[in-house]
Design a protein around this motif. Structure first.
Motif, PDB file in Angstrom:
ATOM      1  N   ILE A 194       2.268  12.230   5.024  1.00 48.01           N
ATOM      2  CA  ILE A 194       1.338  12.668   4.242  1.00 48.01           C
ATOM      3  C   ILE A 194       1.670  12.367   2.693  1.00 48.01           C
ATOM      4  CG2 ILE A 194       2.599  15.028   3.837  1.00 48.01           C
ATOM      5  CD1 ILE A 194      -0.483  16.386   4.025  1.00 48.01           C
ATOM      6  N   ARG A 195       2.918  12.428   2.218  1.00 50.35           N
ATOM      7  CA  ARG A 195       3.090  12.068   0.771  1.00 50.35           C
ATOM      8  C   ARG A 195       4.191  11.067   0.554  1.00 50.35           C
ATOM      9  NH1 ARG A 195       1.748  17.361   0.470  1.00 50.35           N
ATOM     10  NH2 ARG A 195       3.955  17.962   1.006  1.00 50.35           N
ATOM     11  N   PRO A 196       3.942   9.814   1.062  1.00 50.50           N
ATOM     12  CA  PRO A 196       5.091   8.826   0.661  1.00 50.50           C
ATOM     13  C   PRO A 196       5.506   8.864  -0.427  1.00 50.50           C
ATOM     14  CG  PRO A 196       2.925   7.921   2.151  1.00 50.50           C
ATOM     15  CD  PRO A 196       2.662   9.172   1.492  1.00 50.50           C
ATOM     16  N   ARG A 197       6.899   8.639  -0.758  1.00 49.89           N
ATOM     17  CA  ARG A 197       7.439   8.732  -1.984  1.00 49.89           C
ATOM     18  C   ARG A 197       8.816   8.386  -2.146  1.00 49.89           C
ATOM     19  NH1 ARG A 197       8.889  14.768  -3.632  1.00 49.89           N
ATOM     20  NH2 ARG A 197       9.809  15.668  -1.403  1.00 49.89           N
ATOM     21  N   PHE A 198       9.525   7.803  -3.178  1.00 48.48           N
ATOM     22  CA  PHE A 198      10.661   7.373  -3.571  1.00 48.48           C
ATOM     23  C   PHE A 198      11.081   6.210  -2.622  1.00 48.48           C
ATOM     24  CE2 PHE A 198      12.319  12.415  -3.486  1.00 48.48           C
ATOM     25  CZ  PHE A 198      11.674  12.426  -4.733  1.00 48.48           C
ATOM     26  N   SER A 200       0.659  -1.234   0.034  1.00 50.61           N
ATOM     27  CA  SER A 200      -0.031  -0.173  -0.037  1.00 50.61           C
ATOM     28  C   SER A 200       1.007   1.412  -0.086  1.00 50.61           C
ATOM     29  CB  SER A 200      -0.796   0.072   1.135  1.00 50.61           C
ATOM     30  OG  SER A 200      -1.767   1.043   1.171  1.00 50.61           O
ATOM     31  N   SER A 201       0.493   2.440  -0.058  1.00 49.37           N
ATOM     32  CA  SER A 201       1.154   3.576   0.004  1.00 49.37           C
ATOM     33  C   SER A 201       2.242   3.770   1.008  1.00 49.37           C
ATOM     34  CB  SER A 201       0.388   4.850  -0.129  1.00 49.37           C
ATOM     35  OG  SER A 201       0.939   5.927  -0.049  1.00 49.37           O
ATOM     36  N   GLY A 202       3.475   3.678   0.805  1.00 50.14           N
ATOM     37  CA  GLY A 202       4.650   3.833   1.939  1.00 50.14           C
ATOM     38  C   GLY A 202       4.598   2.702   2.510  1.00 50.14           C
ATOM     39  N   GLY A 230       1.748  15.727  15.661  1.00 46.19           N
ATOM     40  CA  GLY A 230       0.604  15.937  14.993  1.00 46.19           C
ATOM     41  C   GLY A 230      -0.011  14.642  14.140  1.00 46.19           C
ATOM     42  N   GLN A 231      -0.238  14.996  13.072  1.00 45.21           N
ATOM     43  CA  GLN A 231      -0.998  13.886  12.105  1.00 45.21           C
ATOM     44  C   GLN A 231       0.215  12.838  11.601  1.00 45.21           C
ATOM     45  OE1 GLN A 231      -3.005  15.838   8.754  1.00 45.21           O
ATOM     46  NE2 GLN A 231      -4.855  16.229  10.385  1.00 45.21           N
ATOM     47  N   GLU A 232       1.189  12.861  11.850  1.00 46.19           N
ATOM     48  CA  GLU A 232       2.455  11.908  11.787  1.00 46.19           C
ATOM     49  C   GLU A 232       2.065  10.566  12.599  1.00 46.19           C
ATOM     50  OE1 GLU A 232       6.428  12.449  11.168  1.00 46.19           O
ATOM     51  OE2 GLU A 232       6.119  13.999   9.693  1.00 46.19           O
TER      52      GLU A 232
END
Length: 573
Positions: free
Chosen positions: A143-147, A36-38, A90-92
């Motif tokens: 918030i934006r998993p990438r790489f 899934s994402s990340g 926070g939201q992390e």
């Protein structure tokens, strides 16, 4: 390991979602698969590399007498309330309730857990210093998993913690960890820089980052080739800022100054406007008429968001006033905005302070004030270091120009001092029976992102080129016609048994594949040493040795190949 019993899971095509080379090659070589994402499943090739890096780290930790532990990944939310970091992260933070309606989080780091644990177990200065560490999975709800695994939500890291009765002892251990991290990164052949870091949400005043150089890195580091100066770009100071601090220039606010300069219309400028100061509006924490503030910066410079967020009144995360709001509030387009008549906090970059005869927005559409000077035409605002360093800057001592490179943060060490022990009331008893807060250090290495950084620095058009120390296998035996020629099969089996007996991590490629497929697959996963057994060369009792890094081939007598290979492995070449 026999290839016929190994799960390769290699791919021919690059998935569209993979944008950088490390992510592409980790998927193609069968190291990971996206769930899934990340979130990624680690496959046999990836697991072998992970375990070898873990072993290197464990050996180094043993050398400095660090004791290994393992904490739960689930943590009580109350601990984070006690440390004051619940809102900072926070939201992390992934939060949830158990069946008893108790609040928990999925741990992104372990300072709170470890501090509480030590506070429950250690009572006297005689039990210190103490170093503990763990290798554990962490979770941050990015918030934006990438790489790929460089910025994933779930990741594996080594986190260590040291406890001391005073700051001098902490500093000594901190320096030991500093060298230990250098040793670890040298063993995996990473090109890296150690830079002064920002402590972000961790706390403490002193920290250093270990940054692997990579064009696909999310960080930027600033360093000098001719001096020891190196810093994260977030905390890098310009020589102007250093000089300003030394000179102790006052912040003068003279509201009686009236501008005597004439307005110049933008149509009158024959060439691009030079010596221009931009005015940018941001939100503040103040909920009244001053809920916004202005930033002044040279046209050619960029704002440093980290430095701006360090200003007390600034809203975090940093929020800019957009064009539509500026027109509504100020009645002027943003490019003509200036500080004149603004009854709000105004912060100017240090470089702006040293400017003379500059051009600045007149707060009238299409117009600027020209040849403006501080304390003559306009009062001096509050001076702050709020810009990014550029390649035109010199090091803080003024001796040399700076270089700026993209990088991936691999490790970060902190002198936390009493940051957590004060908040969580962790005390030890001293010789004089008085109690004081324990001093603490924190030391992290991102293992999964380290793997991505190594790939970013070690690959070619055929795939990954692993360093010997962490390759999934040290050597691969590639017999051509393994299932057709008894003589080839016998030589391959004998070498395989010999290498295994001598504790060499070896793969025997015994799958029934065409030579092209076999070589492509092995080059892709990056095994550094290849031994090719072919019918033509065994007639002369030779095998072909090929180095993955440079594709250079050498023909060696079968009876000498073990000693030849052993030397290369022992010398890590």
């Amino acid at each position: 390991m026999r290839a016929s019993q190994y799960l390769f899971f290699t791919l021919k095509e690059i998935p569209n979602s993979a944008k950088i080379i490390s992510h592409q090659l980790m998927l193609k070589s069968g190291m990971i698969r996206k769930l899934s994402s990340g979130l990624y499943i680690w496959l046999p090739t990836g697991i072998k590399i992970l375990n070898k890096i873990k072993k290197i780290i464990q050996n180094e930790m043993e050398k400095i007498n660090a004791c290994e532990i393992l904490t739960p990944i689930i943590q009580p939310e109350k601990l984070w309330e006690n440390s004051g970091r619940l809102n900072i992260y926070g939201q992390e933070l992934l939060k949830f309730y158990d069946r008893r309606n108790q609040k928990f989080i999925l741990g992104p780091t372990n300072e709170e857990v470890i501090t509480k644990f030590i506070g429950d177990e250690i009572y006297s200065y005689t039990e210190l210093p103490l170093i503990i560490y763990q290798i554990q999975t962490k979770f941050r709800d990015e918030i934006r998993p990438r790489f790929g695994v460089i910025r994933s939500r779930e990741f594996i890291m080594k986190d260590a913690y040291s406890f001391h009765s005073n700051s001098k002892c902490l500093e000594k251990t901190y320096n030991i960890f500093h060298q230990s991290y250098i040793n670890i990164l040298n063993q995996v052949n990473l090109k890296f820089r150690v830079v002064s870091g920002d402590s972000k949400s961790m706390g403490g005043n002193i920290s250093h980052e270990f940054q692997a150089l990579s064009e696909n890195g999310e960080d930027e580091i600033v360093f000098s080739k001719n001096t020891s100066y190196a810093s994260n770009i977030n905390t890098a100071e310009s020589i102007e800022s250093v000089n300003f601090t030394k000179e102790k220039k006052p912040n003068i606010h003279n509201s009686n100054i009236k501008s005597k300069k004439s307005i110049k219309n933008i149509n009158e400028f024959k060439k691009p406007i030079k010596n221009l100061i931009k005015t940018i509006l941001i939100r503040t924490k103040i909920k009244n008429n001053s809920s916004i503030a202005a930033l002044l910066i040279r046209e050619e410079h960029q704002l440093n968001l980290f430095k701006i967020e360090e200003i007390d009144i600034v809203e975090k995360p940093l929020s800019f006033i957009n064009e539509e709001e500026i027109v509504q509030l100020m009645g002027v387009e943003s490019k003509f905005l200036g500080p004149f008549g603004l009854n709000i906090p105004i912060f100017a970059d240090v470089s702006v302070y040293y400017m003379k005869n500059f051009t600045i927005g007149a707060n009238i559409n299409g117009n600027f004030f020209v040849n403006v000077n501080w304390n003559v035409d306009i009062p001096i605002p509050t001076i702050k270091d709020i810009r990014k360093i550029t390649k035109r800057d010199t090091s803080p001592d003024g001796s040399t120009c700076l270089e700026i490179k993209k990088s991936i943060e691999i490790g970060h060490i902190f002198q936390l001092g009493t940051e957590y022990s004060k908040k969580m009331n962790i005390m030890i008893q001293e010789k004089n029976n008085k109690k004081r807060n324990v001093h603490m250090g924190c030391y992290g290495i991102g293992i999964t992102r380290m793997i991505a950084a190594i790939i970013e620095q070690n690959y070619d058009q055929n795939g990954i080129i692993w360093p010997n120390s962490i390759s999934p296998f040290e050597v691969v035996i590639l017999p051509l016609g393994f299932n057709r020629y008894i003589h080839i099969k016998t030589i391959a089996e004998n070498l395989y048994k010999k290498f295994k007996k001598e504790k060499i991590d070896v793969m025997l490629y015994d799958r029934n594949e065409r030579p092209g497929v076999m070589f492509n697959q092995i080059d892709l996963i990056g095994i550094p040493h290849q031994i090719i057994i072919s019918p033509r060369h065994v007639q002369k009792d030779n095998v072909e040795y090929r180095a993955r890094r440079n594709k250079k081939s050498i023909f060696i007598n079968i009876k000498d190949i073990y000693f030849f290979l052993r030397k290369k492995i022992d010398l890590n070449i």
